[in-house]
Design a protein around this motif. Structure first.
Motif, mmCIF file in Angstrom:
data_model
loop_
_atom_site.group_PDB
_atom_site.id
_atom_site.type_symbol
_atom_site.label_atom_id
_atom_site.label_comp_id
_atom_site.label_asym_id
_atom_site.label_seq_id
_atom_site.Cartn_x
_atom_site.Cartn_y
_atom_site.Cartn_z
ATOM 1 N N PRO A 194 0.990 -1.542 -0.044
ATOM 2 C CA PRO A 194 -0.022 0.044 0.071
ATOM 3 C C PRO A 194 0.806 1.390 0.025
ATOM 4 O O PRO A 194 1.759 1.351 0.490
ATOM 5 C CB PRO A 194 -0.949 0.017 1.597
ATOM 6 N N ARG A 195 0.369 2.576 -0.453
ATOM 7 C CA ARG A 195 1.049 3.690 -0.507
ATOM 8 C C ARG A 195 1.646 4.293 0.575
ATOM 9 O O ARG A 195 2.853 4.575 0.700
ATOM 10 C CB ARG A 195 -0.078 4.732 -1.036
ATOM 11 N N GLU A 196 0.851 4.178 1.689
ATOM 12 C CA GLU A 196 1.503 4.565 3.066
ATOM 13 C C GLU A 196 2.777 3.911 3.422
ATOM 14 O O GLU A 196 3.901 4.478 3.865
ATOM 15 C CB GLU A 196 0.499 4.468 4.233
ATOM 16 N N ILE A 197 2.787 2.648 3.171
ATOM 17 C CA ILE A 197 3.878 1.959 3.563
ATOM 18 C C ILE A 197 4.944 2.084 2.647
ATOM 19 O O ILE A 197 6.311 2.093 3.041
ATOM 20 C CB ILE A 197 3.646 0.408 3.603
ATOM 21 N N ARG A 198 4.821 2.162 1.390
ATOM 22 C CA ARG A 198 6.114 2.481 0.223
ATOM 23 C C ARG A 198 6.340 4.029 0.719
ATOM 24 O O ARG A 198 7.600 4.122 0.611
ATOM 25 C CB ARG A 198 5.374 2.632 -0.951
ATOM 26 N N HIS A 199 5.582 4.820 0.957
ATOM 27 C CA HIS A 199 6.158 6.025 1.243
ATOM 28 C C HIS A 199 7.072 6.270 2.769
ATOM 29 O O HIS A 199 7.800 7.159 2.610
ATOM 30 C CB HIS A 199 4.678 7.252 1.532
ATOM 31 N N ASN A 200 6.586 5.318 3.548
ATOM 32 C CA ASN A 200 7.454 5.358 4.773
ATOM 33 C C ASN A 200 8.819 5.002 3.971
ATOM 34 O O ASN A 200 10.008 5.099 5.317
ATOM 35 C CB ASN A 200 6.884 4.272 5.877
ATOM 36 N N LEU A 201 8.913 4.094 3.321
ATOM 37 C CA LEU A 201 10.173 3.552 2.582
ATOM 38 C C LEU A 201 11.009 4.381 1.869
ATOM 39 O O LEU A 201 11.940 4.338 1.207
ATOM 40 C CB LEU A 201 9.887 2.112 2.023
ATOM 41 N N GLY A 202 10.101 5.591 1.570
ATOM 42 C CA GLY A 202 10.846 6.621 0.689
ATOM 43 C C GLY A 202 10.631 6.262 -0.771
ATOM 44 O O GLY A 202 11.294 6.873 -1.548
ATOM 45 N N GLU A 203 9.945 5.377 -1.119
ATOM 46 C CA GLU A 203 9.449 4.958 -2.347
ATOM 47 C C GLU A 203 8.075 5.779 -3.220
ATOM 48 O O GLU A 203 7.003 5.717 -2.551
ATOM 49 C CB GLU A 203 9.080 3.490 -2.390
ATOM 50 N N TYR A 204 8.529 6.683 -3.924
ATOM 51 C CA TYR A 204 7.571 7.431 -4.752
ATOM 52 C C TYR A 204 7.940 7.232 -6.283
ATOM 53 O O TYR A 204 9.078 7.734 -6.799
ATOM 54 C CB TYR A 204 7.733 8.924 -4.342
ATOM 55 N N TYR A 205 6.849 6.696 -6.948
ATOM 56 C CA TYR A 205 7.375 6.262 -8.517
ATOM 57 C C TYR A 205 6.726 7.377 -9.082
ATOM 58 O O TYR A 205 5.787 8.140 -8.958
ATOM 59 C CB TYR A 205 6.613 5.230 -8.869
ATOM 60 N N THR A 206 7.666 7.806 -10.266
ATOM 61 C CA THR A 206 7.439 8.952 -11.081
ATOM 62 C C THR A 206 6.549 8.692 -11.992
ATOM 63 O O THR A 206 6.932 7.979 -12.871
ATOM 64 C CB THR A 206 8.959 9.560 -11.532
ATOM 65 N N PRO A 207 5.590 9.383 -12.023
ATOM 66 C CA PRO A 207 4.530 9.057 -13.350
ATOM 67 C C PRO A 207 5.250 9.506 -14.585
ATOM 68 O O PRO A 207 6.118 10.375 -14.660
ATOM 69 C CB PRO A 207 3.351 10.244 -12.955
ATOM 70 N N ASP A 208 4.897 8.973 -15.763
ATOM 71 C CA ASP A 208 5.534 8.945 -16.936
ATOM 72 C C ASP A 208 5.457 10.440 -17.418
ATOM 73 O O ASP A 208 6.398 11.173 -18.047
ATOM 74 C CB ASP A 208 4.871 8.159 -18.192
ATOM 75 N N TRP A 209 4.170 11.326 -17.299
ATOM 76 C CA TRP A 209 4.034 12.482 -17.707
ATOM 77 C C TRP A 209 5.113 13.466 -17.142
ATOM 78 O O TRP A 209 5.941 14.462 -17.844
ATOM 79 C CB TRP A 209 2.827 13.001 -17.546
ATOM 80 N N LEU A 210 5.379 13.155 -15.914
ATOM 81 C CA LEU A 210 6.404 14.104 -15.220
ATOM 82 C C LEU A 210 7.821 13.815 -15.544
ATOM 83 O O LEU A 210 8.559 14.904 -15.711
ATOM 84 C CB LEU A 210 6.316 13.956 -13.663
ATOM 85 N N ALA A 211 7.997 12.695 -15.836
ATOM 86 C CA ALA A 211 9.512 12.244 -16.084
ATOM 87 C C ALA A 211 9.599 12.734 -17.739
ATOM 88 O O ALA A 211 10.720 13.405 -17.824
ATOM 89 C CB ALA A 211 9.485 10.841 -16.205
ATOM 90 N N GLN A 212 8.575 12.627 -18.634
ATOM 91 C CA GLN A 212 8.835 13.278 -19.852
ATOM 92 C C GLN A 212 9.080 14.717 -19.841
ATOM 93 O O GLN A 212 9.814 15.308 -20.649
ATOM 94 C CB GLN A 212 7.451 12.715 -20.627
#
Length: 466
Positions: A194-212
């Motif tokens: 889940p998102r809350e647990i990923r964020h506790n790990l510092g994991e934020y996945y970059t959406p393609d539109w932002l990376a582009q």
């Protein structure tokens, strides 16, 4: 997910705590060395922060009562996810290379006896399925193959259940478009965590539109110019610009860069072999999360899959399990001068500095692994290094250091603990050996300075604070 994950967690706990297995312990500790460089589990899951994780793992019929148990849980979770990525990669690549690789028959694996199943899984984990066809490092016998050393009825049942579910999966729904396959891996991981647990790990996945958008701002000419009006300039950039994502995660930036290179290659009528070589030489990623590296390699490979029939020789996917901030340190005392050092769960390795170059180090690590597998004598190994790799400034001390490193890894092999140490060396030293870059792009982990582990923060302080 519940039963396979529960079986893996129980098998891991047994191999680490109840009836310790030396190889499993070393693989777990090495995973901790990498993964905990940027994550302090006491901080990430201490106090109230442990509650969301405890609540979530109960759904899998498990309990996590401390940050230490959280570490074991994440190792088991990564182990659950890793075979999914590997097997789906096999499935996806078979659509491009069915004649060579053959389509995976998960049904046959489900019905195989225990010994045959272990042999097939060992071949998969070592990369043999892919390496036989020139893909040298897609899989390298990573940390997540520990279950082969802790094999029991529960683990076997868990893996058969995983294979059975994949056998029921319709391969026609697995898109041949790399961006859609990449989305599948993201969705799988987001489903598992889940998102809350990923964020506790510092994991934020970059959406393609932002990376582009970021890439367009970095070099708008390369990413937006009309190739028919700027042919000479864009051809030069296409074949020569070098890109690095130093914290590449699942490979979002790498895949978008590759997509633009392929688009330009087609528009400018660049030979497919030349284009493939340009991509492999110039689009590079690092990450310290072993699961991210595995996923990024698979995504990278899917992005170039249609070019694979045009390859000349073996292919190394240039995504490395390496720390782009804290690189191997040069020895400073009398005994370690002239070496770079790399600390592992089984001791510190010292590599001769004169071999730590782009031209030599990969070949040196390959030579280490081949020689250990053949169990040649230390004298024969040093002679081979001197004959095939030694630079003009090679000295007697360098020969002694090469011998000591070989003897160290050979000893591990004879104790049944070889399989990945030479490959870890190759990966960890990549920041020293892959050369320079024109652009560094990416989205680094979102971990506050004060939340970094104390030891890691102290080790990089001089680099960041002047």
């Amino acid at each position: 997910m519940n039963r396979p994950l529960r079986a893996l967690m129980q098998g891991l706990t047994n191999a680490l705590v109840k009836s310790p297995d030396r190889m499993v312990t070393n693989l777990f500790e090495q995973w901790r060395l990498f993964f905990s460089q940027s994550i302090d589990y006491t901080e990430a899951f201490g106090g109230r922060k442990l509650e969301p994780l405890k609540k979530w793992v109960r759904k899998a019929g498990l309990e996590v009562k401390s940050p230490q148990e959280a570490e074991r849980f994440f190792f088991a979770l990564h182990t659950y996810f890793a075979p999914l990525v590997k097997l789906l990669a096999w499935l996806a690549l078979s659509r491009y290379m069915a004649v060579k690789l053959g389509g995976p028959s998960f049904g046959e694996l489900v019905s195989a006896d225990s010994d045959a199943l272990q042999r097939h899984l060992r071949d998969l984990e070592s990369g043999g399925i892919f390496r036989a066809y020139g893909l040298t490092n897609l899989l390298e016998g990573d940390f997540f193959a520990w279950y082969l050393f802790a094999w029991n009825d529960r683990i076997e049942t868990a893996l058969r259940e995983l294979l059975k579910r994949l056998d029921e999966y319709d391969p026609a729904t697995l898109s041949i478009h790399p961006e859609e396959s990449r989305d599948l891996f993201k969705k799988l991981y987001h489903y598992l965590l889940p998102r809350e647990i990923r964020h506790n790990l510092g994991e934020y996945y970059t959406p393609d539109w932002l990376a582009q958008r970021l890439l367009n701002q970095v070099d708008s000419d390369f990413f937006t110019a009309d190739p028919h009006r700027n042919e000479a300039r864009l051809r030069q950039k296409l074949l020569n610009l070098r890109w690095l994502d130093p914290a590449c995660g699942s490979g979002t930036f790498l895949v978008l860069i590759i997509a633009r290179m392929k688009e330009l290659g087609q528009a400018l009528f660049v030979n497919e072999t030349e284009l493939l070589n340009a991509i492999l030489n110039n689009v590079v990623g690092f990450d310290i999360n072993p699961l991210a590296v595995l996923t990024a390699r698979v995504n990278y490979l899917l992005a170039i899959a249609d070019l694979l029939p045009h390859r000349k020789g073996e292919i190394t996917i240039p995504v490395y399990l390496a720390d782009s901030v804290r690189t191997p340190a040069m020895g400073e005392d009398l005994l370690t001068a002239g070496t770079y050092q790399f600390s592992t769960a089984v001791g510190t390795f010292y590599a001769p500095a004169c071999l730590c170059t782009k031209e030599r180090f990969d070949r040196f690590c390959n030579m280490l692994e081949e020689s250990v597998r053949a169990q040649i004598s230390p004298d024969a190994f040093v002679q081979r290094v001197e004959r095939e790799l030694a630079p003009p400034n090679w000295q007697r001390g360098d020969a002694e250091r090469a011998r000591e490193l070989y003897e160290q890894i050979l000893s591990l092999h004879r104790q049944g603990m070889n399989g990945l140490w030479a490959r870890l060396l190759k990966n960890n030293f990549a920041p020293l050996t892959v050369g320079q870059f024109d652009y560094i792009v990416g989205n680094p982990p979102w971990v506050n300075w004060e939340h970094l582990p104390d030891g890691y923060r102290e080790s990089i302080k001089d680099l960041l604070i002047r």
